[in-house]
Design a protein around this motif. Structure first.
Motif, short mmCIF file in Angstrom:
data_model
loop_
_atom_site.label_atom_id
_atom_site.label_comp_id
_atom_site.label_asym_id
_atom_site.label_seq_id
_atom_site.Cartn_x
_atom_site.Cartn_y
_atom_site.Cartn_z
N ALA A 1 -2.26 -6.76 -7.73
CA ALA A 1 -2.25 -6.69 -6.13
C ALA A 1 -2.30 -5.51 -4.95
CB ALA A 1 -2.67 -8.11 -5.37
N VAL A 2 -3.28 -5.08 -4.13
CA VAL A 2 -2.24 -3.84 -3.35
C VAL A 2 -2.11 -4.86 -1.89
CG1 VAL A 2 -2.22 -2.17 -1.87
CG2 VAL A 2 -2.49 -2.33 -4.35
N TYR A 3 -1.15 -4.88 -0.93
CA TYR A 3 -1.27 -5.36 0.12
C TYR A 3 -1.13 -4.44 0.98
CZ TYR A 3 3.83 -6.46 0.23
OH TYR A 3 4.92 -5.82 0.28
N ALA B 1 0.43 -0.99 0.14
CA ALA B 1 -0.46 -0.18 -0.05
C ALA B 1 1.20 1.60 0.47
CB ALA B 1 -1.00 -0.30 1.76
N GLY B 2 0.63 2.29 -0.76
CA GLY B 2 1.15 3.23 -0.42
C GLY B 2 2.18 3.76 -1.63
#
Length: 76
Positions: free
Chosen positions: A35-37, A23-24
């Motif tokens: 995908a974003v974790y 994220a970020g």
């Protein structure tokens, strides 16, 4: 280390290979799907004496695609 484990697990899905980001990170130029974790709650697990034995962490993975069908196919 846990970051690498989450990233490696997500990138096992062929369409998400090299497309898993923390994220970020700016993903404006990344082709979908990706995908974003991020990490949520951390909980201390204590032993019978009250000392912290270990921690459990919550990992949140958001799969992004242009349509629902693609997201549904990538769900594991």
């Amino acid at each position: 280390m846990i970051y690498a484990a989450v990233k490696d697990a997500v990138e096992q899905v062929g369409a998400l290979a090299d497309k898993c980001f923390p994220a970020g990170v700016c993903i404006d130029d990344v082709a979908m799907p990706c995908a974003v974790y991020s990490f949520g709650k951390r909980k201390a697990i204590r032993d019978l004496s009250g000392q912290v034995h270990h921690y459990t962490d919550e990992a949140i993975v958001d799969v992004l695609a242009e349509d629902y069908d693609t997201v549904h196919q990538l769900a594991w």
